[in-house]
Structure formats: structure tokens, C-alpha cells
Write an enzyme that holds these catalytic residues in place. Structure first.
Site, PDB file in Angstrom:
ATOM      1  N   ARG A 140      -0.023  -8.948  13.446  1.00 23.94           N
ATOM      2  CA  ARG A 140      -0.648  -7.923  12.600  1.00 23.94           C
ATOM      3  C   ARG A 140      -1.544  -8.545  11.545  1.00 23.94           C
ATOM      4  O   ARG A 140      -2.612  -8.017  11.243  1.00 23.94           O
ATOM      5  CB  ARG A 140       0.437  -7.041  11.979  1.00 23.94           C
ATOM      6  CG  ARG A 140       0.966  -6.033  13.001  1.00 23.94           C
ATOM      7  CD  ARG A 140       2.314  -5.507  12.650  1.00 23.94           C
ATOM      8  NE  ARG A 140       2.341  -4.907  11.334  1.00 23.94           N
ATOM      9  CZ  ARG A 140       3.437  -4.832  10.577  1.00 23.94           C
ATOM     10  NH1 ARG A 140       4.562  -5.331  11.007  1.00 23.94           N
ATOM     11  NH2 ARG A 140       3.376  -4.256   9.422  1.00 23.94           N
TER      12      ARG A 140
ATOM     13  N   ARG B  44      -9.175   1.065   9.596  1.00 21.39           N
ATOM     14  CA  ARG B  44      -8.715  -0.292   9.840  1.00 21.39           C
ATOM     15  C   ARG B  44      -9.713  -1.079  10.680  1.00 21.39           C
ATOM     16  O   ARG B  44      -9.487  -2.260  10.924  1.00 21.39           O
ATOM     17  CB  ARG B  44      -7.397  -0.232  10.612  1.00 21.39           C
ATOM     18  CG  ARG B  44      -6.173  -0.709   9.840  1.00 21.39           C
ATOM     19  CD  ARG B  44      -5.004  -0.580  10.791  1.00 21.39           C
ATOM     20  NE  ARG B  44      -3.796  -1.202  10.375  1.00 21.39           N
ATOM     21  CZ  ARG B  44      -2.845  -0.598   9.661  1.00 21.39           C
ATOM     22  NH1 ARG B  44      -3.013   0.605   9.197  1.00 21.39           N
ATOM     23  NH2 ARG B  44      -1.736  -1.250   9.393  1.00 21.39           N
TER      24      ARG B  44
ATOM     25  N   ARG C 292      11.552  -3.040   9.644  1.00 24.94           N
ATOM     26  CA  ARG C 292      11.015  -2.162  10.680  1.00 24.94           C
ATOM     27  C   ARG C 292      10.937  -2.952  11.981  1.00 24.94           C
ATOM     28  O   ARG C 292      10.831  -4.177  11.946  1.00 24.94           O
ATOM     29  CB  ARG C 292       9.609  -1.712  10.243  1.00 24.94           C
ATOM     30  CG  ARG C 292       9.416  -0.222  10.296  1.00 24.94           C
ATOM     31  CD  ARG C 292       8.207   0.196   9.508  1.00 24.94           C
ATOM     32  NE  ARG C 292       6.977  -0.406   9.996  1.00 24.94           N
ATOM     33  CZ  ARG C 292       5.841  -0.379   9.311  1.00 24.94           C
ATOM     34  NH1 ARG C 292       5.775   0.216   8.137  1.00 24.94           N
ATOM     35  NH2 ARG C 292       4.766  -0.920   9.811  1.00 24.94           N
TER      36      ARG C 292
ATOM     37  N   ARG D 151      11.859  -5.756   5.005  1.00 24.59           N
ATOM     38  CA  ARG D 151      11.725  -4.317   5.228  1.00 24.59           C
ATOM     39  C   ARG D 151      12.503  -3.845   6.457  1.00 24.59           C
ATOM     40  O   ARG D 151      13.030  -2.727   6.474  1.00 24.59           O
ATOM     41  CB  ARG D 151      10.235  -3.993   5.374  1.00 24.59           C
ATOM     42  CG  ARG D 151       9.896  -2.548   5.289  1.00 24.59           C
ATOM     43  CD  ARG D 151       8.426  -2.342   5.028  1.00 24.59           C
ATOM     44  NE  ARG D 151       7.600  -2.787   6.153  1.00 24.59           N
ATOM     45  CZ  ARG D 151       6.279  -2.656   6.188  1.00 24.59           C
ATOM     46  NH1 ARG D 151       5.652  -2.119   5.165  1.00 24.59           N
ATOM     47  NH2 ARG D 151       5.597  -3.070   7.223  1.00 24.59           N
TER      48      ARG D 151
ATOM     49  N   LYS E 288       0.833  -1.209   0.000  1.00 19.84           N
ATOM     50  CA  LYS E 288       0.000   0.000   0.000  1.00 19.84           C
ATOM     51  C   LYS E 288       0.867   1.258   0.000  1.00 19.84           C
ATOM     52  O   LYS E 288       0.623   2.180  -0.775  1.00 19.84           O
ATOM     53  CB  LYS E 288      -0.918   0.046   1.239  1.00 19.84           C
ATOM     54  CG  LYS E 288      -1.903  -1.090   1.342  1.00 19.84           C
ATOM     55  CD  LYS E 288      -2.853  -0.909   2.525  1.00 19.84           C
ATOM     56  CE  LYS E 288      -2.175  -0.873   3.874  1.00 19.84           C
ATOM     57  NZ  LYS E 288      -1.699  -2.198   4.347  1.00 19.84           N
TER      58      LYS E 288
HETATM   59  P1  ATP Z   1       2.109  -1.626   4.625  1.00 20.28           P
HETATM   60  O1  ATP Z   1       0.758  -2.151   4.297  1.00 20.28           O
HETATM   61  O2  ATP Z   1       2.356  -0.294   4.021  1.00 20.28           O
HETATM   62  O3  ATP Z   1       3.209  -2.595   4.325  1.00 20.28           O
HETATM   63  P2  ATP Z   1       1.408  -1.783   7.460  1.00 20.28           P
HETATM   64  O4  ATP Z   1      -0.043  -1.708   7.129  1.00 20.28           O
HETATM   65  O5  ATP Z   1       1.922  -3.034   8.050  1.00 20.28           O
HETATM   66  O6  ATP Z   1       2.275  -1.373   6.213  1.00 20.28           O
HETATM   67  P3  ATP Z   1       1.247   0.752   8.864  1.00 20.28           P
HETATM   68  O7  ATP Z   1       0.009   1.089   8.115  1.00 20.28           O
HETATM   69  O8  ATP Z   1       2.410   1.627   8.675  1.00 20.28           O
HETATM   70  O9  ATP Z   1       1.785  -0.715   8.532  1.00 20.28           O
HETATM   71  O10 ATP Z   1       0.857   0.624  10.415  1.00 20.28           O
HETATM   72  C1  ATP Z   1       1.805   0.253  11.393  1.00 20.28           C
HETATM   73  C2  ATP Z   1       1.116   0.108  12.748  1.00 20.28           C
HETATM   74  O11 ATP Z   1       0.523   1.380  13.137  1.00 20.28           O
HETATM   75  C3  ATP Z   1      -0.038  -0.892  12.811  1.00 20.28           C
HETATM   76  O12 ATP Z   1       0.398  -2.221  13.021  1.00 20.28           O
HETATM   77  C4  ATP Z   1      -0.866  -0.332  13.988  1.00 20.28           C
HETATM   78  O13 ATP Z   1      -0.299  -0.679  15.223  1.00 20.28           O
HETATM   79  C5  ATP Z   1      -0.720   1.184  13.815  1.00 20.28           C
HETATM   80  N1  ATP Z   1      -1.815   1.751  12.994  1.00 20.28           N
HETATM   81  C6  ATP Z   1      -1.683   2.351  11.777  1.00 20.28           C
HETATM   82  N2  ATP Z   1      -2.867   2.767  11.311  1.00 20.28           N
HETATM   83  C7  ATP Z   1      -3.791   2.414  12.251  1.00 20.28           C
HETATM   84  C8  ATP Z   1      -5.207   2.549  12.347  1.00 20.28           C
HETATM   85  N3  ATP Z   1      -5.940   3.119  11.374  1.00 20.28           N
HETATM   86  N4  ATP Z   1      -5.815   2.076  13.464  1.00 20.28           N
HETATM   87  C9  ATP Z   1      -5.108   1.500  14.441  1.00 20.28           C
HETATM   88  N5  ATP Z   1      -3.782   1.325  14.411  1.00 20.28           N
HETATM   89  C10 ATP Z   1      -3.121   1.784  13.331  1.00 20.28           C
HETATM   90 MG    MG Z   2       2.112   1.283   5.347  1.00 17.98          MG
END
Ligand code: ATP
Ligand code: MG
Length: 188
Positions: A140, A88, A129, A127, A13
Site C-alpha cells: 500500500r 487516490r 485490519r 490497528r 486521516k
Molecule cells: P488511513 O489513512 O485512514 O490509515 P488507509 O488509507 O490505509 O487508511 P483506506 O483509505 O481505508 O485505508 O483504504 C483501504 C483500501 O481500500 C485501500 O488500500 C484500497 O485498496 C481501497 N481504496 C480506498 N479508497 C480508494 C480509492 N480512492 N481508489 C482505489 N482504491 C481505494
Molecule cells: Mg482510512
């Protein structure tokens, strides 16, 4: 143009969002990025989010909703935006609907990026992180299945969901996204 990206962690994403916002000239609103920045700056939101993020849990809805409500009022959001990683949960999606109704700015579409599960794990593992450790990744993915995947039906029922194959090169995926956007009337 107001668009949402939905999809599991690691689906790409963030990568596609960056290309798309450059192409459309709208801001990229990533709650993950906003929360990581808040942690770096040591703000109240950052302190409240840290333990959730590092253990692979979702940050509580009220924190995320507070930062998003404020962000949507910034002047650069007037011409639209791309939401990445928000909403989310169903609670966040219904709150977003209220935010949009209050501003009289309807959503144009929700794009679901899809890849095979082994691809997800491989992309995340490369990645590096601190929340990309194998057991945190599993946590996750579990939260995605339980709390975020119900959003797919939520947007499908409203006729807003578009599924996009996220396998292949970044260019191939971006072309598929552009093709979908042309069907919903996205103008450059
Ligand atoms: P990508 O899909 O880009 O690879 P990702 O979806 O794993 O990345 P991020 O969207 O960057 O990661 O989110 C990292 C963390 O931040 C999540 O695991 C969560 O703990 C928190 N977070 C981010 N957005 C939200 C949200 N809308 N509601 C609750 N927690 C969130
Ligand atoms: Mg992301």
C-alpha cells in the site's frame, strides 16, 4: 466547505477526519469505509473490490468513481463534505474536478498529513485490519508513492495544497488543522 485529506496509509486521516466533520458538521466520505461496508454487505461493488483491497492494491478507478459520483448527489453533501482516501490517482482527481464543475461546487482545499515513515508502520501495525499485515502495508505504501503522491503536485499547482505536520498528539494535529482551515475561511 469541501475538503480533501491526502496522505499515506496510517497517517491518521481517518482519526482526524472524524474530529473535523464533527466540528464542521459535514459528512465524512471515506472510500475505504464505503468499500469495506460494500464487502460486508456482499454487494457487487464489494465483490469486485475484495481481492484488490486484501492484496493492498488500489480498487479500479471506475468502481471508486461510480460510488463517489452517486454519493455526492446525496442531500447531506449539499453543505459540503470531507473526502478521505479519495482521490487516490490522477485519473480520480481529474474525474473529481469534473464532478465538482458539473455541480458548480469548487474545492476549498487539500490537506496533506505528513508523518515519519516509522510512525506510519507503527500506527498501521497496531490497528489490526486484515490489510494491515506487514507485506500488504508495504504494497500500500508503494501504491501511495507511485499513484497517489503525484496528487500533491496536482493540488499544489492549483494553490489548494496545505501541508500539515501529523506528528504529536491527536489534539496537537487537530489544532494545526483548525489553524489551516481558518486561513482558508472555514466557518464552523
Ligand atoms: P488511513 O489513512 O485512514 O490509515 P488507509 O488509507 O490505509 O487508511 P483506506 O483509505 O481505508 O485505508 O483504504 C483501504 C483500501 O481500500 C485501500 O488500500 C484500497 O485498496 C481501497 N481504496 C480506498 N479508497 C480508494 C480509492 N480512492 N481508489 C482505489 N482504491 C481505494
Ligand atoms: Mg482510512
Amino acid at each position: 466547505m469541501r475538503i480533501i485529506f491526502v496522505g499515506p496509509p496510517g497517517v491518521g486521516k481517518g482519526t482526524q477526519a472524524q474530529r473535523l466533520v464533527a466540528y464542521l458538521g459535514i459528512p465524512h466520505l471515506s472510500t475505504g469505509e464505503m468499500l469495506r461496508q460494500a464487502m460486508e454487505e456482499g454487494t457487487e461493488v464489494g465483490r469486485l473490490s475484495q481481492a484488490h483491497i486484501q492484496s493492498g492494491k488500489l480498487v479500479p478507478d471506475e468502481i471508486v468513481l461510480r460510488i463517489m459520483d452517486e454519493r455526492l448527489d446525496q442531500p447531506d453533501c449539499r453543505r459540503g463534505y470531507l473526502l478521505d482516501g479519495f482521490p487516490r490517482t490522477i485519473k480520480q482527481a481529474t474525474a473529481l474536478d469534473e464532478f465538482l464543475a458539473a455541480r458548480q461546487t469548487p474545492l476549498c482545499g487539500a490537506l496533506e498529513l505528513k508523518v515519519d515513515e516509522d510512525q506510519l508502520v507503527a500506527r498501521l501495525a497496531s490497528r489490526g485490519r486484515t490489510d494491515d499485515e506487514p507485506e500488504i502495508i508495504r504494497e500500500r505504501l508503494r501504491h501511495y508513492g507511485a499513484q497517489t503522491s503525484p496528487l500533491l503536485d496536482y493540488y499544489r499547482r492549483r494553490g489548494l495544497l496545505h501541508e500539515i505536520n501529523g506528528m504529536g498528539t491527536q489534539d496537537e494535529v487537530f489544532e494545526r488543522i483548525q489553524r489551516v482551515l481558518s486561513t482558508i475561511g472555514a466557518k464552523k
